[in-house]
Design a protein around this motif. Structure first.
Motif, PDB file in Angstrom:
ATOM      1  N   PHE A  55      -7.801  -1.010  -3.409  1.00 29.68           N
ATOM      2  CA  PHE A  55      -8.820  -1.063  -3.038  1.00 29.68           C
ATOM      3  C   PHE A  55      -8.168   0.652  -2.676  1.00 29.68           C
ATOM      4  O   PHE A  55      -6.335   1.071  -3.355  1.00 29.68           O
ATOM      5  CB  PHE A  55      -8.548  -1.320  -1.279  1.00 29.68           C
ATOM      6  CG  PHE A  55      -7.472  -0.860  -0.365  1.00 29.68           C
ATOM      7  CD1 PHE A  55      -7.217   0.492   0.370  1.00 29.68           C
ATOM      8  CD2 PHE A  55      -6.863  -1.455  -0.835  1.00 29.68           C
ATOM      9  CE1 PHE A  55      -6.223   0.226   1.236  1.00 29.68           C
ATOM     10  CE2 PHE A  55      -5.655  -1.401   0.442  1.00 29.68           C
ATOM     11  CZ  PHE A  55      -4.815  -0.501   1.351  1.00 29.68           C
ATOM     12  N   ARG A  58     -13.639   3.983   1.965  1.00 24.72           N
ATOM     13  CA  ARG A  58     -12.523   2.817   1.770  1.00 24.72           C
ATOM     14  C   ARG A  58     -13.654   2.065   0.474  1.00 24.72           C
ATOM     15  O   ARG A  58     -14.738   1.909   0.329  1.00 24.72           O
ATOM     16  CB  ARG A  58     -11.819   1.810   2.356  1.00 24.72           C
ATOM     17  CG  ARG A  58     -11.600   0.820   2.137  1.00 24.72           C
ATOM     18  CD  ARG A  58     -11.129  -0.538   2.626  1.00 24.72           C
ATOM     19  NE  ARG A  58     -10.498  -1.502   2.198  1.00 24.72           N
ATOM     20  CZ  ARG A  58      -9.037  -2.009   2.348  1.00 24.72           C
ATOM     21  NH1 ARG A  58      -8.633  -1.529   3.091  1.00 24.72           N
ATOM     22  NH2 ARG A  58      -9.105  -3.379   1.565  1.00 24.72           N
ATOM     23  N   LYS A 102       0.620  -1.204   0.129  1.00 22.92           N
ATOM     24  CA  LYS A 102      -0.395  -0.231  -0.227  1.00 22.92           C
ATOM     25  C   LYS A 102       1.022   1.159  -0.373  1.00 22.92           C
ATOM     26  O   LYS A 102       1.938   1.587   0.375  1.00 22.92           O
ATOM     27  CB  LYS A 102      -1.118   0.060   1.105  1.00 22.92           C
ATOM     28  CG  LYS A 102      -0.129  -0.228   3.079  1.00 22.92           C
ATOM     29  CD  LYS A 102      -2.036  -0.411   3.297  1.00 22.92           C
ATOM     30  CE  LYS A 102      -0.766  -0.677   5.084  1.00 22.92           C
ATOM     31  NZ  LYS A 102      -1.827  -1.163   6.086  1.00 22.92           N
ATOM     32  N   GLU A 116     -13.174   7.107   8.106  1.00 27.19           N
ATOM     33  CA  GLU A 116     -11.947   5.860   7.027  1.00 27.19           C
ATOM     34  C   GLU A 116     -13.067   6.144   5.751  1.00 27.19           C
ATOM     35  O   GLU A 116     -14.425   5.039   5.898  1.00 27.19           O
ATOM     36  CB  GLU A 116     -11.218   4.994   6.902  1.00 27.19           C
ATOM     37  CG  GLU A 116     -10.814   4.672   5.751  1.00 27.19           C
ATOM     38  CD  GLU A 116      -9.859   3.138   6.540  1.00 27.19           C
ATOM     39  OE1 GLU A 116      -8.711   3.191   5.783  1.00 27.19           O
ATOM     40  OE2 GLU A 116     -10.267   2.557   7.996  1.00 27.19           O
ATOM     41  N   SER A 164      -8.371   4.208  -0.300  1.00 30.10           N
ATOM     42  CA  SER A 164      -8.687   5.080   1.185  1.00 30.10           C
ATOM     43  C   SER A 164      -8.272   6.138   0.773  1.00 30.10           C
ATOM     44  O   SER A 164      -7.670   6.832   0.855  1.00 30.10           O
ATOM     45  CB  SER A 164      -8.395   4.406   2.642  1.00 30.10           C
ATOM     46  OG  SER A 164      -7.061   3.654   2.800  1.00 30.10           O
TER      47      SER A 164
END
Length: 831
Positions: free
Chosen positions: A566, A578, A506, A576, A568
């Motif tokens: 994903f 997402r 990520k 948050e 976010s």
């Protein structure tokens, strides 16, 4: 928990550094029969600087001024004045009873009557005016705040310094300081300093905004676990509140209107001018042992009845682990001759494995200073909703000149020396080896420059499908605040002779809004259906698939191939959003004993044993009051006592990459911890969900069983895997810990510091006829149309680290092979 243990291990190993007060004395106060006198007043002559002896009559007192005399007093005894030296330790002070008053004086070491007690009369006026003092008087207020967090190694003596552990690191003992509270020698090893601009509003809904202006760490600059642990220790409190929350526990405030008089004895001890204001001095101490209480004294102004100064020390018999002493001081300043404003707030905790006087441990200290109060400067509503950018680099790069000007309390020579000392210490090879060892024990990862190997605790496992399982893995680590991270592992089963793996990454594109993208793939064997609220965590694997921790059948395992991407973002702190997409295949890992079969046609002539599914999902997660440390793509949490709201919508799309089903699923999860005054803490968890459309077993909501020997959150201790299957469900869990409120009153059990736990869990669910008709597996669908109920009673804090739960079913007791009663345990680090 591992992060907290890591933090404590690191702090204990890093025993790390001459300023002396002019006068330092200690000793014990006794009567003529050599019986200790608890809660006696000891004051330097001609001053208001003093202390109160503890329950054993012992005291320590220090001052920078050159006093030559002390005065000792206690009701029913003659006041005693005696000369002292600048260093006068192990004093034994004998007080003589006042013979002329023996027939009418009470010795206030036990319970004090409420009726006619002048201290209670003064307290009643404090309660009546507690909202007429300080910042409560103004619609708006603002001030500058300086906060200093410090950790020190204490009880350092010559024998300790000569241990082989410190060979080659002797320079850390060049300068040693002494606590002005306990008189123990200590070495400062960590300081974190912060400067804030704070803005608040009382009218039109209470609001508070704090802008971080500057921050500086000395020691453990890159160790976010240590910083998070220290931050978690110290929360804001108000002595006027009924309960003061420390270490997730509720201590009865000595100023409490609701519980003070029933919990404490109060004695009017003295009166004097403080800052040209006439004040009364009241001593207080607990009525009973084992409760979460303080002892000490406070000064009250005679016109505003505001607290001018207060000292609070936790009773040593209080049911709290790993903490030998807690000491709190608050000083208030006078504004315009009538308004009292908080000026200085000091808290010190003495952490130790046990409560013996000579045991070594760590001081944790927080000093908060306030200045430049301003009032009634109106701000727009949206001003309080805005958040300062804590990722601004200038916050963490202030010059030494800036800190010299903005510290409201100067650092002493030892504190200033920490910067240089730890820079030197990190170059010592032996220290590096010690640091690496405790880091491995705490986090489970072995550090290699920019790569961490682990977690080592997952290296070996065992289950019915893989037999013995060997796993190796790791992650990138560039200091803890990096904007990206890669993780990967591989595993091999000695029985099925198959390799498994997982990889994910990520990248945080924008730090202020935490805009992050990520992707991953995992091929492994796992126990699905151990959580009602599902996620697409690529590297998540429950230990429920390891028979090292399981009881009963462990063969209902699934082979999963999961890929996801994903994005976010956090448009607001702790909120948050997402958006993700996933592709998965599911099939039984042990088809001889368990399968996920479903009918392909309505005539039920064709079966399929694997599930292929493409899915998109959108979730909202809100965690109000959650505090974190760090600003990288991954952060550590400062506190676990926050509520969690999670809403997830997912849609299965048939035909995309041979996907099998169309369906929609919506799930809601809510968890709320509640501190209930002196009655402990309650956790409530509520979950609801529904699947619209047809879905096979692998995509339904299985009520999470627990076939392990341990208590696991959000599972049902007496249910087996796949005992209940639903597509619509509602679940509620309630658990309350009384923190030893009742067991502490039983004489034979009091010293064990055990804690009572009670709980109830219930789940209701149903499954549609269409999904029943779809089922071709060897699992017979049973939904809890009549809510399933489970009760538990537990004893916690056994040897400080273990908990034992006794659980039984409230219904469904006649189900074949039902577990109607179980005893399970859990390990944990709790204060």
């Amino acid at each position: 928990m591992r992060n907290k243990l890591k933090s404590i291990f690191i702090l204990i190993v890093l025993f790390c550094i001459n300023s002396y007060g002019q006068v330092k004395i200690s000793g014990v106060v006794v009567d003529e029969q050599n019986q200790s006198i608890p809660f006696a007043n000891i004051v330097f002559g001609g001053s208001t600087i003093g202390t109160v002896s503890d329950e054993n009559g012992k005291f320590y007192l220090e001052s920078d001024n050159n006093y030559t005399q002390i005065e000792v007093s206690f009701l029913g005894f003659q006041n005693k004045k005696l000369p002292i030296k600048s260093r006068d330790f192990n004093l034994t002070i004998v007080l003589v009873e006042e013979a002329a008053q023996l027939g009418e004086v009470f010795i206030y070491a036990g319970k004090v009557k409420k009726k006619g007690n002048p201290a209670i009369a003064i307290l009643e006026k404090v309660w009546a005016r507690k909202r007429q003092n300080g910042i409560y008087l103004f619609d708006q207020y603002q001030y500058e705040k300086y906060e200093k967090l410090e950790f020190d190694m204490n009880n350092v003596d010559s024998t300790f310094m000569k241990k082989k552990l410190f060979k080659g690191m002797e320079f850390i003992f060049e300068e040693i300081d002494t606590s002005n509270i306990t008189g123990k020698a200590f070495l400062p090893i960590f300081i974190n300093e912060s400067v804030y601009n704070s803005y608040g509003r009382n009218k039109g809904g209470k609001k508070l905004r704090e802008d971080l202006i500057a921050n500086k760490n000395s020691g453990f600059n890159s160790n976010q676990n240590v910083i998070a642990f220290i931050k978690d220790l110290y929360v804001e409190y108000n002595v006027y509140d009924s309960y003061i929350k420390i270490f997730d526990k509720s201590f009865v405030s000595p100023i409490s209107k609701t519980a003070g008089v029933s919990t404490y004895n109060y004695v009017l001890s003295d009166s004097a001018f403080i800052d040209n204001k006439w004040c009364y001095n009241i001593i207080y101490y607990p009525r009973r042992k084992g409760e979460l209480t303080f002892k000490g004294d406070f000064w009250v102004n005679d016109t505003t009845f505001a607290i001018k100064d207060i000292n609070m020390k936790v009773n040593k018999s209080a049911n709290i682990n790993w903490v030998k002493d807690i000491y709190i001081e608050q000083e208030f300043d006078v504004l315009n001759d009538s308004i009292f404003l908080l000026k200085r707030d000091y808290m010190m905790s003495d952490f130790s494995i046990n409560k013996k006087e000579k045991s070594k441990g760590l001081y944790g200290k927080r000093t908060t200073m306030y200045k430049n109060y301003e009032f009634n400067k109106p701000k727009e509503d949206n001003f309080y909703a805005k958040e300062s950018n804590i990722y601004e680099e200038s916050i963490y790069n202030k010059t030494n000149d800036y800190w010299s000007l903005n510290r409201q309390e100067k650092l002493n020579e030892n504190e200033l020396g920490i910067y240089k000392m730890l820079d030197t210490l990190t170059t010592v090879p032996k220290f590096k080896r010690l640091y690496n060892l405790v880091s491995i024990l705490g986090s489970g990862y072995i550090e290699f420059n920019n790569f961490d190997y682990g977690p080592i605790f997952s290296t070996f496992g065992k289950n019915d499908v893989e037999g013995w399982r060997i796993r190796v893995g790791g992650r990138t680590f560039l200091g803890g605040n990096e904007p990206w991270r890669l993780q990967a592992y591989t595993a091999y089963g000695l029985k099925d002779n198959q390799f498994k793996y997982g990889v994910s990454g990520k990248w945080m594109l924008e730090p202020k809004s935490r805009l992050t993208i990520g992707a991953g793939n995992r091929r492994d064997i796992e126990q699905i259906g151990v959580s009602l609220t599902t996620t697409n965590d690529v590297l998540g694997r429950s230990f429920a698939s390891s028979s090292l921790f399981s009881s009963g059948d462990n063969s209902k395992l699934t082979s999963i191939n999961l890929s996801n991407v994903f994005m976010s973002v956090e448009p607001k702190q702790n909120l948050e959003l997402r958006l993700g997409a996933s592709y998965r295949t599911l099939k039984s890992a042990s088809p001889d004993t368990f399968n996920l079969d479903y009918w392909v046609d309505e005539a039920q002539t064709i079966k399929k044993s694997d599930v292929v599914q493409s899915e998109i999902d959108f979730s909202i997660k809100y965690t109000p009051n959650r505090k974190t440390i760090g600003y990288g793509v991954e952060r550590n949490e400062v506190s676990s006592t926050y509520s969690t709201l999670f809403l997830n919508y997912s849609r299965g799309i048939k035909g995309v990459i041979d996907s099998d089903f169309n369906y929609e699923k919506i799930q809601f999860y809510y968890k709320q911890p509640i501190l209930i005054g002196g009655f402990g803490r309650m956790f409530t968890t509520f979950e609801v969900g529904k699947t619209f459309g047809e879905a096979p077993l692998g995509l339904l909501n299985v009520v999470p069983g627990n076939q392990s020997y341990f208590t696991i959150d959000n599972t049902y201790s007496l249910l087996d895997y796949y005992e209940f299957v639903t597509d619509t469900y509602a679940s509620i869990h309630v658990e309350h810990s009384f923190n030893g409120r009742f067991l502490s009153r039983i004489p034979l059990l009091r010293k064990l510091n055990l804690r009572e736990i009670v709980g109830v869990k219930s789940v209701w669910g149903e499954i549609s006829d269409k999904n029943r008709a779809l089922n071709a597996s060897n699992i017979n669908y049973l939904a809890p149309n009549k809510p399933y109920i489970e009760y538990n009673v537990g004893i916690g804090n056994i040897f400080k680290v273990f908990r034992l739960d006794f659980s039984w079913r409230g219904n469904y007791r006649d189900v074949p092979n039902a577990n109607n009663f179980a005893i399970k345990g859990a390990f944990g680090f709790h204060f």
